[in-house]
Design a protein around this motif. Sequence first.
Motif, mmCIF file in Angstrom:
data_model
loop_
_atom_site.group_PDB
_atom_site.id
_atom_site.type_symbol
_atom_site.label_atom_id
_atom_site.label_comp_id
_atom_site.label_asym_id
_atom_site.label_seq_id
_atom_site.Cartn_x
_atom_site.Cartn_y
_atom_site.Cartn_z
ATOM 1 N N GLY A 25 0.837 -1.211 0.000
ATOM 2 C CA GLY A 25 0.000 0.000 0.000
ATOM 3 C C GLY A 25 0.863 1.249 0.000
ATOM 4 N N ARG A 28 2.466 1.829 -3.355
ATOM 5 C CA ARG A 28 1.495 2.362 -4.328
ATOM 6 C C ARG A 28 1.174 3.831 -4.021
ATOM 7 N NH1 ARG A 28 -2.179 2.450 -8.033
ATOM 8 N NH2 ARG A 28 -4.262 3.154 -7.509
ATOM 9 N N PHE A 29 1.038 4.147 -2.722
ATOM 10 C CA PHE A 29 0.762 5.534 -2.314
ATOM 11 C C PHE A 29 1.875 6.453 -2.817
ATOM 12 C CE2 PHE A 29 1.457 8.932 0.861
ATOM 13 C CZ PHE A 29 0.203 9.541 0.870
ATOM 14 N N LEU A 32 1.638 6.908 -6.509
ATOM 15 C CA LEU A 32 0.548 7.835 -6.879
ATOM 16 C C LEU A 32 1.025 9.282 -6.734
ATOM 17 C CD1 LEU A 32 -2.605 6.153 -5.237
ATOM 18 C CD2 LEU A 32 -2.110 6.355 -7.674
ATOM 19 N N SER A 37 -0.834 11.532 -9.423
ATOM 20 C CA SER A 37 -2.181 10.951 -9.531
ATOM 21 C C SER A 37 -2.928 11.188 -8.225
ATOM 22 C CB SER A 37 -2.103 9.453 -9.797
ATOM 23 O OG SER A 37 -1.345 9.229 -10.954
ATOM 24 N N VAL A 39 -5.069 10.109 -4.866
ATOM 25 C CA VAL A 39 -5.275 9.058 -3.874
ATOM 26 C C VAL A 39 -6.783 9.022 -3.639
ATOM 27 C CG1 VAL A 39 -4.793 8.359 -1.489
ATOM 28 C CG2 VAL A 39 -3.036 9.559 -2.834
ATOM 29 N N GLU A 40 -7.381 7.843 -3.678
ATOM 30 C CA GLU A 40 -8.832 7.734 -3.482
ATOM 31 C C GLU A 40 -9.132 7.107 -2.119
ATOM 32 O OE1 GLU A 40 -10.979 9.212 -5.313
ATOM 33 O OE2 GLU A 40 -9.650 9.744 -6.978
ATOM 34 N N SER A 42 -10.469 4.479 -1.043
ATOM 35 C CA SER A 42 -10.214 3.050 -0.805
ATOM 36 C C SER A 42 -8.722 2.709 -0.849
ATOM 37 C CB SER A 42 -10.964 2.223 -1.852
ATOM 38 O OG SER A 42 -10.584 2.693 -3.135
ATOM 39 N N ASP A 43 -7.863 3.687 -1.217
ATOM 40 C CA ASP A 43 -6.420 3.416 -1.280
ATOM 41 C C ASP A 43 -5.793 3.415 0.117
ATOM 42 O OD1 ASP A 43 -6.241 3.252 -4.073
ATOM 43 O OD2 ASP A 43 -6.137 5.441 -4.259
ATOM 44 N N TRP A 44 -4.709 2.680 0.252
ATOM 45 C CA TRP A 44 -3.924 2.738 1.488
ATOM 46 C C TRP A 44 -3.350 4.150 1.608
ATOM 47 C CZ3 TRP A 44 0.806 4.189 3.136
ATOM 48 C CH2 TRP A 44 1.216 3.737 4.395
ATOM 49 N N MET A 45 -3.341 4.686 2.817
ATOM 50 C CA MET A 45 -2.709 6.000 3.029
ATOM 51 C C MET A 45 -2.113 6.049 4.434
ATOM 52 S SD MET A 45 -6.133 8.386 3.340
ATOM 53 C CE MET A 45 -7.035 7.626 1.996
ATOM 54 N N TYR A 163 -5.505 14.297 -2.821
ATOM 55 C CA TYR A 163 -6.662 13.490 -2.397
ATOM 56 C C TYR A 163 -7.873 13.776 -3.305
ATOM 57 C CZ TYR A 163 -9.984 11.017 0.483
ATOM 58 O OH TYR A 163 -10.945 10.131 0.906
#
Length: 334
Positions: A25, A28-29, A32, A37, A39-40, A42-45, A163
């Motif tokens: 996660g 990927r964060f 992004l 891009s 961050v949505e 449902s994404d790991w943050m 975000y």
Amino acid sequence: MNTTTDVTTDARADARAAQIADEAGERRFNELLASESRVEPSDWMPEGYRKTLIRQISQHGHSEIIGMQPESNWIARAPSLKRKAILMAKVQDEAGHGLYLYSAAQTLGVDRETMFDQLITGKAKYSSIFNYTTPTWADMGSIGWLVDGAAICNQVPLCRVSYGPYGRAMVRICKEESFHQRQGFEILLELMRGTDAQKEMAQESVNRWYAPALMMFGPPDEDSPNSKQSMAWNIKRFSNDDLRQRFVDMLVPQAEILGVTLPDAALRWNEERGHYDFGDLDWSEFHEVLAGRGPANTIRVSRRREAHENGAWVREAARAYADAQAESRRGLVA
Ligand code: BYC
């Protein structure tokens, strides 16, 4: 069979799986952010990212909601039907902005009741600017020109915030803010083309709002504890001082068109920097306002509390209606 060992082994496996998921996660964060891009929800943050966004978005939402008060004060006293209709539309836009922002904050796991509670109990911050009073009609012009003008400078870069739900809310908000700024400019322009008393009223109002509007961008960079991390997370795109400078550079030519004087003896073009130099602001005043001791802090929060309490029946009715709708949908499905 050794149950204790099995449980311990299962717990270790779960912890290892959670760690692997977190590492993936986080990778990927970071990707992004690096690729600009979004961050949505449902994404790991990281937890700090989530908390920072809740802090900033909820403060921003509160500012919109409290920001309705200094202007709604003038709806009934606007000098013409046209001005009344424009002002009413603007104040309604602000209510809408508050709702977009609260909705964006809710996607991060905070509920609306908690945010409301923080506001009406005086625990939450909202923009310092709304703790100043609006004794004259020209203040509607100054709020539009200076306050909404500062808001645009600060908020256009927020359309590119990392975000997703916040950035998308900001796109709509900025479109409306630009109408707000123009209507303020136009109020002042009309006053500046009027009688001596009207010109004086406009100038006196600009004198009061100029420095507080510059403080909206937050403390100087060296005293801004959140900026560095927020910039690394693509939440803030420019520093407080950079945006303040951009605002001053934008104001000077507009003030010339209006014919008002900006109340700063140190204001002058600096050829070398390619920017206007401007004088120091009184940061002790800013800190007083943040500590709840501005000209209108008490009245703003108590009015908000009263409105919240008086609106309890609306919330109850809306909830009862939503429950009845859900019940009837369940009946249809069954
Ligand atoms: N007022 O580390 P810093 C509008 C606080 S709505 C009060 O630089 P950050 C409009 C700050 O929260 C205008 N507090 O913070 C609406 C922090 O305290 P905490 C609102 C302020 O977050 C209706 C501490 O000082 N706009 O325009 O990196 C009608 C240290 O500061 C202020 C937004 O909310 C202030 N002026 O940067 C018309 C935009 N400044 O939380 C118009 C979104 C700073 O650590 N927000 N503080 O206890 C932002 O862009 C950023 O949050 C700020 C502050 C630039 C405001």
